[in-house]
Design a protein around this motif. Structure first.
Motif, PDB file in Angstrom:
ATOM      1  N   UNK A 181       1.017  -1.418  -0.178  1.00  0.00           N
ATOM      2  CA  UNK A 181       0.261   0.432   0.168  1.00  0.00           C
ATOM      3  C   UNK A 181       0.438   1.073   0.268  1.00  0.00           C
ATOM      4  N   UNK A 182       0.355   2.095  -0.963  1.00  0.00           N
ATOM      5  CA  UNK A 182       1.791   2.677  -0.745  1.00  0.00           C
ATOM      6  C   UNK A 182       0.969   3.856  -1.675  1.00  0.00           C
ATOM      7  N   UNK A 183       1.519   5.278  -1.662  1.00  0.00           N
ATOM      8  CA  UNK A 183       1.154   6.770  -1.632  1.00  0.00           C
ATOM      9  C   UNK A 183       2.353   7.772  -2.638  1.00  0.00           C
ATOM     10  N   UNK A 184       1.781   8.835  -3.006  1.00  0.00           N
ATOM     11  CA  UNK A 184       2.448   9.761  -3.366  1.00  0.00           C
ATOM     12  C   UNK A 184       1.771  10.940  -2.663  1.00  0.00           C
ATOM     13  N   UNK A 185       2.925  11.832  -2.130  1.00  0.00           N
ATOM     14  CA  UNK A 185       3.210  12.338  -0.990  1.00  0.00           C
ATOM     15  C   UNK A 185       3.550  13.700  -1.372  1.00  0.00           C
ATOM     16  N   UNK A 186       2.740  15.197  -0.971  1.00  0.00           N
ATOM     17  CA  UNK A 186       3.193  16.427  -2.051  1.00  0.00           C
ATOM     18  C   UNK A 186       3.616  17.001  -0.817  1.00  0.00           C
ATOM     19  N   UNK A 187       5.643  17.516  -1.346  1.00  0.00           N
ATOM     20  CA  UNK A 187       4.983  19.197   0.370  1.00  0.00           C
ATOM     21  C   UNK A 187       5.352  20.013  -1.202  1.00  0.00           C
ATOM     22  N   UNK A 194       5.653   6.895  -0.768  1.00  0.00           N
ATOM     23  CA  UNK A 194       5.899   6.895   0.715  1.00  0.00           C
ATOM     24  C   UNK A 194       4.516   5.236   0.855  1.00  0.00           C
ATOM     25  N   UNK A 195       4.508   4.514   1.790  1.00  0.00           N
ATOM     26  CA  UNK A 195       4.016   3.605   2.547  1.00  0.00           C
ATOM     27  C   UNK A 195       2.909   3.877   2.835  1.00  0.00           C
TER      28      UNK A 195
END
Length: 325
Positions: free
Chosen positions: A281-287, A320-321
């Motif tokens: 289970x992964x995702x893309x994290x934005x800043x 990120x997971x």
């Protein structure tokens, strides 16, 4: 008859008359400056009383032994800690103490920033206009006033402020087109007419305007993927654009037909694809980072909330997971 005016042709008499005239002008100028200064003091006093807060420590802060530098330092501490009411009270007391125009100007701007952070936009606007009366070419005051007008949706005033910044050699062409798009967006006309008017603006190479159009109307121009990657990731829908970087991203998100195979040059996309295909289970994290002041924000911004710069937002992303699942 000539004999009657003989004395008035005497150079000494002419000198006396000139001296008297200069004295009268100087005297009138003195009285004008005296009453003008008195009027300014009265206006400043009314301004201070208008926004003054009740404070049990007010008399202590007004102590003449407490220097202006100490007051400003104390106000800045309260501002950073979010105690805006205390900061406002201290800046108002500082205004009572100071007589120098330059110092008044600096305090006005600091006070306007506190009001802005506290959400009192009308008060912030009034304070900034007072600062600009002292020095109309104050770049910092104009930039903050631009943002205040923007938050108030006073777009015509934003454009007027941008014209002032243009006089100070600021590059505002793209920002003006962006504000015009916001004005059109607020008009009471049908969606089709809005889109037509906005697309008639100077869109080419205007990254922020292109993003605004995609965000609100899902119309994509020839922009770089990484200027709108967070919006595409949020929607997880394919957009029609023939660019390799988009295809790679859609492939990584498993939005393309399964039989289609694409080599992923982007390491983040490749990692996301591999982990996702192996049931992680992964995702893309934005800043979001301002290229001007280097401050990081959790949300995208068209105008930096810290330095008020336009088109200074750099989108950062990482895989990120997803620990929420």
């Amino acid at each position: 008859m000539d004999l009657f005016f003989l004395d008035y042709r005497d150079p000494l008499v002419g000198l006396i008359f000139i001296t008297i005239l200069i004295f009268i002008i100087a005297l009138l100028n003195y009285f004008w400056r005296f009453f003008a200064y008195k009027d300014e003091e009265e206006k400043l006093e009314k301004f201070i009383k208008k926004f003054e807060l009740n404070n049990v420590h007010k008399d202590l802060l007004k102590d003449p032994n407490l220097s202006l530098a100490n007051l400003i330092f104390l106000a800045s501490i309260f501002t950073r800690s979010g105690e805006f009411e205390k900061a406002i009270q201290i800046y108002l007391i500082a205004l009572e103490k100071v007589k120098d125009k330059k110092e008044q100007e600096d305090i006005f701007i600091s006070l306007a920033e506190v009001y802005f952070k506290a959400g009192f936009l009308e008060r912030s606007k009034e304070v900034l206009l007072n600062a600009l009366k002292i020095r109309p070419r104050n770049e910092k005051a104009l930039k903050l006033l631009k943002i205040v007008y923007l938050r108030l949706r006073s777009y015509k005033e934003v454009l007027d402020t941008l014209e002032c910044l243009l006089e100070l050699d600021e590059e505002v062409k793209e920002e003006k087109e962006f504000i015009k798009a916001l004005m059109i967006k607020e008009q009471d006309i049908d969606q089709k007419s809005k889109i037509e008017l906005i697309l008639n603006l100077d869109i080419k190479d205007n990254i922020m305007l292109q993003r605004l159009i995609f965000e609100n109307y899902q119309i994509i121009k020839d922009q770089n993927l990484f200027d709108i990657i967070d919006l595409i990731y949020r929607d997880k829908k394919i957009v029609k654009i023939d660019k390799q970087e988009y295809k790679e991203f859609f492939y990584a998100l498993n939005l393309l037909p399964k039989e289609e195979k694409i080599f992923l040059k982007n390491q983040n996309f490749r990692m996301f694809k591999i982990l996702n295909d192996n049931d992680f289970k992964v995702k893309i994290v934005f800043s979001y980072v301002c290229l001007e002041c280097k401050n990081a924000m959790p949300l995208f911004f068209y105008h930096c909330p810290i330095c008020y710069g336009f088109n200074k937002c750099k989108i950062l992303y990482e895989v990120k997971l997803d620990e929420t699942n």
